[in-house]
Design an enzyme around this catalytic site. Structure first.
Site, PDB file in Angstrom:
ATOM      1  N   GLY A  17      -1.678  -2.745  10.409  1.00  0.00           N
ATOM      2  CA  GLY A  17      -0.730  -2.795   9.302  1.00  0.00           C
ATOM      3  C   GLY A  17       0.675  -2.413   9.710  1.00  0.00           C
ATOM      4  CG  HIS A  27      -2.679 -10.674   3.826  1.00  0.00           C
ATOM      5  ND1 HIS A  27      -2.491  -9.322   3.776  1.00  0.00           N
ATOM      6  CD2 HIS A  27      -4.013 -10.872   3.811  1.00  0.00           C
ATOM      7  CE1 HIS A  27      -3.670  -8.729   3.729  1.00  0.00           C
ATOM      8  NE2 HIS A  27      -4.592  -9.643   3.752  1.00  0.00           N
ATOM      9  CG  HIS A  65      -1.781   1.159   1.355  1.00  0.00           C
ATOM     10  ND1 HIS A  65      -2.607   1.558   0.330  1.00  0.00           N
ATOM     11  CD2 HIS A  65      -1.975   2.049   2.356  1.00  0.00           C
ATOM     12  CE1 HIS A  65      -3.273   2.643   0.699  1.00  0.00           C
ATOM     13  NE2 HIS A  65      -2.902   2.964   1.928  1.00  0.00           N
ATOM     14  CG  LEU A  66       2.856   1.923  -3.086  1.00  0.00           C
ATOM     15  CD1 LEU A  66       3.440   2.131  -4.468  1.00  0.00           C
ATOM     16  CD2 LEU A  66       3.926   1.406  -2.141  1.00  0.00           C
ATOM     17  CG  HIS A  68      -8.315  -8.710   3.315  1.00  0.00           C
ATOM     18  ND1 HIS A  68      -7.231  -8.983   4.095  1.00  0.00           N
ATOM     19  CD2 HIS A  68      -9.280  -8.285   4.159  1.00  0.00           C
ATOM     20  CE1 HIS A  68      -7.536  -8.728   5.370  1.00  0.00           C
ATOM     21  NE2 HIS A  68      -8.772  -8.304   5.429  1.00  0.00           N
ATOM     22  CG  ASN A  83      -7.258  -0.597  -0.440  1.00  0.00           C
ATOM     23  OD1 ASN A  83      -6.585  -1.359  -1.122  1.00  0.00           O
ATOM     24  ND2 ASN A  83      -8.350  -0.961   0.165  1.00  0.00           N
ATOM     25  CG  ASP A 121       0.074  -7.360   3.917  1.00  0.00           C
ATOM     26  OD1 ASP A 121      -0.583  -6.608   3.194  1.00  0.00           O
ATOM     27  OD2 ASP A 121      -0.430  -8.172   4.708  1.00  0.00           O
TER      28      ASP A 121
END
Lengths: 323, 437
Positions: B336, B244, B74-75, B191, B106, B317
């Site tokens: 996270g 995951h 997730h960036l 997910h 997201n 992740d």
């Protein structure tokens, strides 16, 4: 008094954040000290001056009447200055975080913070950010150490000891910090703990905490010395944990018939506030021979005095060492 | 092209232990990069002869491997630039030896539309750090209601489709998405978490949660969703990848589905084979992850799944969270952990602990994810882009705030001594990271 002095020094912790991890000696020290305040509280002159000059802040992020009043009284009877802050109505609504609140209060140099918070672990998080002593006044479903201590003091005064007793904790264990603190304390002191509740109100894996789990009141109450009822925390329940109050009381509410399974002189306890007719029959709650519910409230003040006193003594020492 | 001879950079890397999991190559040799591409490879390049106007880099026996491919990160950009930007993520990635990132949709706005997808891809290209390939959203605005324009997103460059860290819960939507994706032969990434069961939960359900007074997320939240979706794959003929996985039973479901020949794959992330729920300890919010850290038996089952090939890939992740999101009571803290820089060393623990060979461990973070998503990456091959990592699998370091390049520092491995790090990271023939010392 010399030996007493030494035992007093044995509770070395800066805070009282929970019962888990305390040694039997530490618990005994806290209970013994509480005992000394019971008599004092029954005298006409209840005031002492050991906390003169000390500031105690009751920081409550969750509504509470009894615990807050009990701490307030305890602090005042020892001569301290007590301030009550209900944070749910002030800065949190303005977006201040828990840690900001802690830092703000810390800057005012309180000596003891008594903290209640709806989230488990919040009190220990806060304790890392302040220089004063912190007493956990209840955090989420985690711990409520002074409640467990006052329960233990009540039992000890009535029955003389804790070890070897069989104690049934009944009701909403899932949402209960009182149950967790009591399980830790009673196990540490050598009592045997049973839990009685519908499966939906028993948290998973609790048997690893050293308890026996029952789902039937008659079986669970067989020959117990103490029946500890818990309040159904309907405000914390998200979804249906049981179909109706009527059904709950029928199977898990304490009444004469179910109580008949316990020992003849078994004591009835409840941390309050009670839901009469939900978890406990009204007549039983008022049965002075067996119900020690009012005594628990009395012991609460003594226990909180002892905790405030011991933690400020520890402050004295650390302040002394700084000089 | 205007750029000719002297501006084209020729670089000869020699004295390298060439490890290429795609071909099984593991030998001492060299590699020649002609500008952006690999032009020669093999032991013969170690003969000491200089190649035409090339600069020579001596790898001193370190491993030269395909640049790492991270299929789940997730960036933060666009929308959460205070936690991570494409630039800080890119710096973090190359410091971790990662040259290709597949990023989650997201963002705010979500990557459910060609323009956002192109924005992310263009921004990343301009930065010239790790290559970034976005996932497209399965549902519009990630709301789990209507299917996004999968076909057009795919043409615009979406490598696969997922609602990221949101589960595609609605069974009808999932069935439709799998069926519709089959039209274009697209992969759906799930997910797997039954939200009804995980609601109010903040860590793995069980003794530790009970002790801490925290709401539990049962293992069955994952297992039930994996079981359901495998049935939907059967029903629709679509293909699915589970992100995951963290429980033994879910891994077992995938194992059985694969044995039945269903197009089902899965990955896991380093925390799930290197940590268990005890890492939560005294309300450590850095150990609050989604899915939550599980029991020790589950951790061991994840390792077994990696060893027997049931788990295809290890992904970082990477989920950056700023201090304000983590310095909160556990229940209120965001879930996270950052992972781009720990993907390599934690994966190498599998090798150091004797669970697999070095080349097998590297396969899980290079060739396998690239192959699974059809990316031209993760392989040392003549004619391919020179995305290369030179690494020392033994060098020790400690995961700490100050060692991490990511803008957020929320590593579940904070304080852990680890082994293995990138020495040089090369993207398109350019050196983009050089380790100190």
């Amino acid at each position: 008094m010399n030996t007493n002095e030494q035992t007093y020094l044995c509770y070395h912790r800066r805070h009282l954040l929970g019962i888990e991890g305390l040694t039997p000696e530490e618990i005994t020290i806290l209970l013994n000290r509480s005992e000394t305040h019971v008599q004092q509280n029954r005298q006409a002159n209840k005031k002492k001056s050991v906390l003169n000059g000390r500031t105690i802040i009751n920081l409550f992020f969750e509504d509470s009447t009894r615990t807050r009043t009990s701490f307030e009284l305890a602090g005042k009877r020892l001569g301290g200055d007590v301030i009550n802050m209900s944070v749910s109505t002030s800065s949190v609504k303005k977006g201040e975080t828990l840690i900001d609140t802690a830092m703000t209060l810390n800057a005012m140099h309180p000596d003891v913070l008594v903290v209640r918070h709806p989230q488990s672990g919040a009190v220990s998080l806060l304790s890392e950010k302040v220089n004063c002593a912190v007493i956990n006044g209840g955090d989420g479903a985690h711990e409520h150490p002074t409640q467990a201590l006052l329960d233990a003091l009540t039992i000890r005064r009535r029955l003389g000891h804790l070890s070897g007793l069989v104690i049934a904790i009944c009701g909403d264990v899932l949402h209960s910090r009182v149950a967790r603190s009591n399980i830790h304390l009673l196990n540490t002191m050598g009592a045997r703990v049973r839990l009685i509740a519908p499966v939906t109100l028993i948290p998973s894996g609790i048997e690893h905490l050293g308890v026996e789990v029952f789902h039937n009141m008659d079986e669970g109450l067989k020959d117990v010395d103490i029946v500890m009822m818990l309040r159904l925390q309907r405000e914390r329940m998200q979804g249906n944990f049981f179909p109706s109050i009527r059904e709950y009381f029928n199977f898990f509410g304490l009444d004469e018939a179910k109580l008949a399974n316990a020992k003849d002189n078994a004591l009835i306890m409840h941390p309050g506030p009670m839901n009469r007719g939900v978890e406990i029959d009204s007549d039983l709650a008022d049965d002075f021979g067996r119900s020690v519910i009012r005594e628990q409230v009395e012991m609460g003040v003594a226990v909180r005095m002892a905790c405030l006193e011991i933690l400020t003594e520890n402050l004295d020492q650390s302040e002394g060492s700084n000089l | 092209m205007a750029t000719t001879n002297n501006s084209t950079l020729h670089t000869l890397y020699i004295n390298a232990r060439l490890i290429d999991p795609a071909t099984g190559r593991d030998e001492i040799g060299g590699i020649l990069c002609d500008g952006k591409v690999i032009s020669d490879i093999g032991p013969h390049l170690n003969d000491g002869k200089p190649r035409a106007n090339s600069q020579i880099i001596n790898c001193k026996g370190h491993c030269l491997v395909p640049g790492l491919v991270d299929m789940r990160a997730h960036l933060g950009e666009p929308g959460e630039e205070h936690k991570e930007t494409l630039e800080t993520a890119g710096r973090s990635a190359v410091a971790g030896g990662v040259t290709t990132i597949v990023c989650l949709p997201n963002t705010e706005p979500a990557i459910d539309d060609m323009s956002v997808l192109e924005f992310v891809a263009r921004r990343a290209r301009k930065l010239g750090l790790s290559k970034v390939y976005p996932y497209g959203a399965v549902s519009k605005k990630l709301e789990g209601k209507e299917i996004a324009e999968l076909g057009m997103l795919s043409e615009a460059g979406a490598v696969a489709f997922t609602d990221g860290f949101k589960t595609i819960s609605d069974i009808q939507l999932m069935l439709r998405a799998l069926s519709y994706a089959k039209t274009f032969d697209l992969l759906i990434v799930q997910h797997p978490e039954n939200c009804g069961l995980s609601k109010n939960g903040v860590m793995n359900s069980g003794e530790t949660a009970t002790r801490l007074g925290l709401g539990g997320i049962p293992r069955y939240a994952e297992i039930i969703m994996v079981e359901r979706d495998i049935r939907l794959v059967e029903m629709s003929g679509g293909k699915i990848h589970f992100a995951h996985l963290s429980t033994s039973d879910a891994i077992d479901c995938v194992r059985k589905a694969k044995a039945r020949g269903l197009p089902v794959t899965c990955d896991t992330a380093p925390p799930y084979f290197a940590l268990n729920e005890l890492a939560v300890g005294d309300y450590r919010t850095f150990a609050k992850l989604s899915p939550p850290l599980r029991k020790e038996e589950d951790r061991q089952a994840v390792i077994e799944g990696l060893k027997d090939g049931t788990i295809d890939v290890i992904a970082s992740d990477h989920t950056p969270q700023d201090e304000e999101s983590k310095r909160l009571p556990f229940s209120e803290a965001a879930a996270g952990g950052v992972g781009l820089e720990t993907l390599l060393p934690i994966t190498l623990e599998l090798y150091h602990n004797g669970h697999m060979k070095l080349i097998e461990a590297l396969n899980l973070i290079t060739h396998r994810p690239a192959q699974l998503l059809g990316l031209k990456a993760g392989k040392l091959e003549i004619g391919r882009r020179a995305d290369i990592t030179i690494l020392d699998p033994e060098r020790g370091w400690k995961v700490e705030d100050k060692t991490l390049k990511s803008k957020s520092k929320n590593s579940p491995f904070d304080g852990r001594p680890v082994q293995g790090c990138a020495i040089q990271t090369i993207v398109d023939g350019r050196l983009v990271f050089q380790a100190e010392g």
